[in-house]
Design a protein around this motif. Structure first.
Motif, mmCIF file in Angstrom:
data_model
loop_
_atom_site.group_PDB
_atom_site.id
_atom_site.type_symbol
_atom_site.label_atom_id
_atom_site.label_comp_id
_atom_site.label_asym_id
_atom_site.label_seq_id
_atom_site.Cartn_x
_atom_site.Cartn_y
_atom_site.Cartn_z
ATOM 1 N N LEU A 1 3.792 -1.406 -3.822
ATOM 2 C CA LEU A 1 3.144 -2.009 -4.282
ATOM 3 C C LEU A 1 1.675 -1.763 -4.716
ATOM 4 O O LEU A 1 1.444 -2.207 -5.465
ATOM 5 N N TRP A 2 1.751 -0.461 -5.490
ATOM 6 C CA TRP A 2 0.876 -0.017 -6.210
ATOM 7 C C TRP A 2 0.918 -0.238 -7.291
ATOM 8 O O TRP A 2 1.110 -0.462 -8.517
ATOM 9 N N ALA A 3 2.338 0.065 -7.961
ATOM 10 C CA ALA A 3 3.237 -0.555 -9.182
ATOM 11 C C ALA A 3 2.794 -1.735 -9.433
ATOM 12 O O ALA A 3 2.533 -2.157 -10.707
ATOM 13 N N ASN A 4 2.640 -2.749 -8.459
ATOM 14 C CA ASN A 4 2.771 -4.519 -8.875
ATOM 15 C C ASN A 4 1.778 -4.718 -8.492
ATOM 16 O O ASN A 4 0.724 -5.539 -9.178
ATOM 17 N N SER A 5 0.741 -3.924 -8.169
ATOM 18 C CA SER A 5 -1.128 -4.673 -7.401
ATOM 19 C C SER A 5 -1.389 -4.428 -8.770
ATOM 20 O O SER A 5 -1.229 -3.790 -9.934
ATOM 21 N N PRO A 6 -3.265 -5.612 -8.443
ATOM 22 C CA PRO A 6 -3.807 -5.434 -10.400
ATOM 23 C C PRO A 6 -4.633 -3.723 -10.605
ATOM 24 O O PRO A 6 -4.507 -3.526 -9.440
ATOM 25 N N ARG A 7 -4.878 -3.877 -11.666
ATOM 26 C CA ARG A 7 -5.669 -2.860 -12.105
ATOM 27 C C ARG A 7 -6.801 -2.566 -11.033
ATOM 28 O O ARG A 7 -7.958 -1.682 -11.576
ATOM 29 N N LYS A 8 -7.501 -3.605 -11.249
ATOM 30 C CA LYS A 8 -8.704 -4.335 -10.623
ATOM 31 C C LYS A 8 -8.612 -3.139 -9.369
ATOM 32 O O LYS A 8 -9.898 -3.166 -8.800
ATOM 33 N N TYR A 9 -7.466 -2.892 -8.350
ATOM 34 C CA TYR A 9 -7.527 -2.398 -7.057
ATOM 35 C C TYR A 9 -7.136 -0.886 -7.371
ATOM 36 O O TYR A 9 -6.009 -0.883 -6.000
ATOM 37 N N GLY A 10 -6.581 -0.187 -8.541
ATOM 38 C CA GLY A 10 -6.109 0.218 -8.276
ATOM 39 C C GLY A 10 -4.910 1.362 -8.757
ATOM 40 O O GLY A 10 -4.433 1.669 -8.871
ATOM 41 N N GLY A 11 -4.288 -0.162 -9.294
ATOM 42 C CA GLY A 11 -2.192 -0.041 -9.543
ATOM 43 C C GLY A 11 -2.617 -0.207 -10.419
ATOM 44 O O GLY A 11 -2.994 -0.060 -11.821
ATOM 45 N N LEU A 12 -1.026 -0.703 -11.193
ATOM 46 C CA LEU A 12 -1.320 -0.104 -12.532
ATOM 47 C C LEU A 12 -0.559 -2.077 -13.220
ATOM 48 O O LEU A 12 -0.548 -2.071 -14.041
ATOM 49 N N SER A 13 0.038 -3.127 -12.125
ATOM 50 C CA SER A 13 -0.626 -4.366 -12.765
ATOM 51 C C SER A 13 1.353 -4.560 -13.587
ATOM 52 O O SER A 13 1.296 -4.996 -14.232
ATOM 53 N N PHE A 14 2.133 -4.046 -13.022
ATOM 54 C CA PHE A 14 3.434 -4.270 -13.769
ATOM 55 C C PHE A 14 4.375 -5.196 -12.644
ATOM 56 O O PHE A 14 3.513 -5.410 -11.642
ATOM 57 N N SER A 15 4.951 -5.284 -14.201
ATOM 58 C CA SER A 15 6.374 -6.671 -13.318
ATOM 59 C C SER A 15 7.786 -5.847 -12.296
ATOM 60 O O SER A 15 6.927 -4.788 -12.321
#
Length: 473
Positions: free
Chosen positions: A295-309
């Motif tokens: 979830l962290w890797a998939n979530s957008p960077r604006k939410y602290g994630g990595l924006s990974f596919s």
């Protein structure tokens, strides 16, 4: 007492009708490294682990496609319930399957488990809505009777000097399954979008974008089912020999004067129950981490994630799987012999805490530095997590005798499954909540998520000390 043991040994050696005795004779005759047994254990455990976490890379998008989440921040909430349905189903049936394995043998339960994976995991890939996904995952867990049975089977099919290798094989296959599963899910989900030259939008994989990884795992489980038709049974069955039963009963009575827990009530066997409790805590962390990482890797960077596919997540997990395999096969047996299972568990858990603390800061990196640091951290964390759990598997199976081993592992699986059912649900709720507190003064965003994971690990490490965790004398 010596004459009872000698008579019992001689009777066991030549009890031709007992499949368990045949395995014991085979173990005595084969002195080399048990490569064949290792292969059997490895592929069976791998088949049961692949469907557990294969959905994590695409679960975020699957929930989004079901159109049940009102906002993007609610996706993690619903994802948690799909993730925990499997563990809830397994928790409700594990003791039952363990008792059946002790009565009718390990092999029938293994065959039932692999067949159920082949059928039910394919149905999950064809889910039309949220509730179908929950229902198929629940049934998949309810009929997933393999891991507890395989822990008993591995202990019985390996010689005594290879017991650490046996449990390492189980935990390695388990850990790699939990990594390769998401890698398959990441690479094979939504194939019509990723590989349009191979899969069209009108094909079954275009209409069911998450079916391909599920079908792939089902085909593998079907192949494992065929292989399982040729594995030996390890359960002793001497019901037709009253002389053997008399000798065994006498021998057990003498043996257990100083160790009543081994053949008494399993719930009163504190070496078993204490190791199961620590095992449950660390498994709760393992499952929560698996879901949170995706979830962290998939979530957008604006939410602290990595924006990974999904492909990016799959790549990270595939690399981690290779590192884990090399460590567990080459290093773990040596570490276990040098330090013992308790110290390996304790040190591994302690090292996970500072490593997880660094994860929110990794999100600030980009490019090559992000790839290097993230892959290194993922390899280390998975190695440490699986190493900690392996030591507890060894302690559990040493705490009981064979006739109770299936039931003991059933209890462990039930307790572990209930904890793991809380993991995805709690992780999903925690992750959704963390995305709503990005500006908090205390542990904002992802910092709170990984702080909670560290608290779980800290509890597990604390429980490895006496007087809580004890071993069988």
């Amino acid at each position: 007492m010596a004459e009872y043991k000698d008579a019992l040994l001689e009777k066991t050696k030549y009890h031709e009708e007992c499949p368990g005795c045949k395995v014991e004779q085979m173990k005595e005759l084969r002195r080399g490294f048990p490569f064949r047994e290792l292969f059997f254990v490895w592929i069976i455990v791998l088949s049961t682990c692949l469907p557990i976490s294969s959905l994590y890379p695409f679960l975020y998008y699957m929930i989004e496609d079901f159109d049940i989440a009102k906002t993007e921040k609610d996706i993690g909430f619903y994802a948690g319930f799909v993730g925990c349905a499997f563990m809830l189903g397994r928790g409700m049936t594990s003791v039952f399957w363990g008792i059946v394995a002790d009565r009718y043998g390990r092999k029938p339960i293994i065959l039932l488990g692999t067949i159920s994976i082949a059928i039910l995991n394919a149905l999950f890939g064809l889910s039309l809505n949220f509730w179908m996904a929950v229902a198929t995952r629940f049934l998949l867990g309810a009929f997933n009777c393999l891991l507890g049975t395989m822990k008993a089977y591995a202990t019985e099919i390996f010689r005594d000097e290879y017991q650490a290798t046996a449990m390492s094989a189980v935990s390695t296959a388990w850990g790699i399954g939990l990594i390769i599963g998401p890698a398959l899910g990441g690479f094979l989900a939504q194939p019509a979008d990723k590989y349009p030259s191979i899969f069209s939008k009108e094909s079954i994989f275009g209409r069911f974008p998450y079916a391909l990884p599920c079908f792939t795992i089902s085909v593998f489980a079907l192949l494992v089912t065929i292989v399982c038709c040729f594995i030996p049974e390890t359960l002793h069955n001497h019901k037709q020999d009253s002389t053997y039963e008399t000798l065994e009963a006498t021998g057990n009575k003498e043996n257990n004067k100083g160790n009543k827990d081994s053949n008494g009530s399993l719930l009163k066997n504190w070496p078993l129950m204490s190791s199961i409790m620590v095992y449950c805590v660390l498994c709760l962390h393992d499952t929560a981490y698996s879901e949170i990482f995706a979830l962290w890797a998939n979530s957008p960077r604006k939410y602290g994630g990595l924006s990974f596919s999904t492909n990016d997540v799959g790549t990270v997990l595939a690399i981690s799987g290779i590192g884990l395999f090399v460590f567990q096969v080459l290093v773990y047996p040596l570490a276990e012999r040098l330090l013992g299972p308790i110290l390996v568990t304790r040190f591994s858990g302690a090292l996970m805490i500072p490593l997880q603390t660094s994860y929110p800061f990794i999100a600030n990196l980009t490019g090559l530095s992000l790839s290097l640091v993230l892959n290194s951290a993922s390899i280390l964390l998975n190695v440490l997590s699986v190493s900690a759990i392996t030591g507890l598997l060894i302690l559990q199976n040493k705490a009981v005798d064979q006739r109770q081993r299936g039931a003991a592992n059933g209890i462990a699986m039930t307790a572990m499954s209930l904890f793991k059912a809380m993991g995805p649900a709690g992780a999903g709720v925690l992750f959704s909540w963390s995305e709503r507190r990005l500006d908090a003064a205390f542990l904002p965003g992802a910092h709170m998520v990984f702080f909670v994971l560290n608290v779980i690990v800290l509890i597990g490490v604390a429980l490895t000390f006496k007087p809580f965790l004890t071993t069988r004398r």
